[in-house]
Design a protein around this motif. Structure first.
Motif: not given
Length: 325
Positions: A47-61
């Motif tokens: 939901l939050k996209g945090e920690p930021f490293l998680a975005r590399f797996a779940f969508g950067l932007f």
């Protein structure tokens, strides 16, 4: 069908109930009519996209998966041509975290390896409380913690989703279990079979004389050094959940501590698989494990459910009822 939808990271307010197209199962998929789902920490990360490293797996932007929800329980409506394990009418539970999520909806198409048959003794709501939290507890205790019968195990954060399962699963391996929780959760921890319970508002486990073979940090904030001192020689600490600072220490200092001394510190991320989910199903059917449910929310109340869950005081699992009971 109705589903919870989001297209940007943020607070629970970005979640909205929408009408979306009902999925059609592929040849190796099962179409499940979902009756209940539940919230886990991983849902907050997505939901939050945090920690930021998680975005590399779940969508950067923006989120890669537009319908959240990992734990589900429901009834099979149809199956693809190559499906062997299930048939229409089967009652199932499953973890969607490795196959696109999508649990906060009326239907989902999912590979059969993400599902197991639901124990007949469990309601759909109880079954939805199980998958991610119980498998996380199992893997952290058995695989990372290498628990053995007769060992002393401390579960810090014993009243949450993972913690309630961890107490019971450690007992199933024959361990002597000490649960750490707040005053209002002492009764719950005792009911789950904990041999002793520490009320952290009155006692500090780190100042006690007891030392442990295994400590599971299901929810905590203390520095890693505190847990390390509470371990026996060759003892193991496994960080499962807690503060970001504690996670950072487990990831950065843990490898050095493990290599340079006689105690081990691990960070842990659950990996869903059908074999472990089947193991949990067997424990449920034998009565060695039972889910603990705190609150129920309807599908349209998912934003409120996330806000409640994020406060961090849930006694067990927070359930989303997709179908009215």
């Amino acid at each position: 069908m109705k589903a919870i939808f989001y297209d940007k990271y943020g607070t629970p307010d970005v979640l909205e109930l929408k009408e979306v197209e009902k999925p059609v199962p592929e040849d190796n998929q099962v179409l499940v009519h979902i009756h209940a789902a539940s919230i886990n920490y991983g849902n907050l990360v997505l939901l939050k996209g945090e920690p930021f490293l998680a975005r590399f797996a779940f969508g950067l932007f923006k989120p890669k998966y537009s319908i959240p929800g990992g734990d589900i329980a429901g009834r099979v409506e149809s199956v693809g041509a190559n499906v062997k394990q299930f048939q229409p009418g089967d009652e199932v539970l499953g973890d969607l975290s490795r196959c696109g999520w999508g649990g906060f909806a009326e239907y989902v198409s999912v590979p059969e390896h993400a599902l197991v048959l639901k124990p007949a003794s469990l309601s759909f709501e109880e079954a939805a409380a199980v998958p991610m939290a119980a498998v996380t507890a199992l893997q952290s205790i058995r695989d990372k913690g290498r628990v053995k019968a007769g060992q002393k195990v401390l579960i810090h954060g014993a009243s949450g989703g993972v913690g309630t399962f961890a107490v019971q699963i450690a007992k199933s391996f024959g361990a002597e279990v000490t649960a750490v929780c707040s005053t209002r959760n002492v009764k719950i921890a005792k009911s789950l079979g904990a041999d002793s319970v520490i009320d952290y508002t009155r006692e500090d486990f780190a100042k006690m004389n007891d030392r442990f073979d295994l400590i599971i940090g299901a929810n905590g904030y203390q520095p890693i050094s505190v847990y390390r001192r509470a371990l026996k020689t060759n003892g193991i600490f496994v960080h499962v959940g807690g503060s970001s600072a504690q996670l950072f220490q487990a990831m950065t200092l843990g490898p050095w501590i493990s290599l340079s001394g006689d105690k081990k510190v691990h960070s842990f991320l659950q990996r869903s698989n059908q074999k472990d989910l089947q193991h949990i199903k067997d424990l449920l059917e034998k009565g060695k494990v039972k889910p603990v449910i705190d609150k129920h929310f309807a599908l349209h109340e998912v934003p409120e459910a996330f806000k409640y869950f994020a406060e961090g005081h849930a006694q067990g699992k927070v359930i989303i009822q997709i179908e009215a009971p």
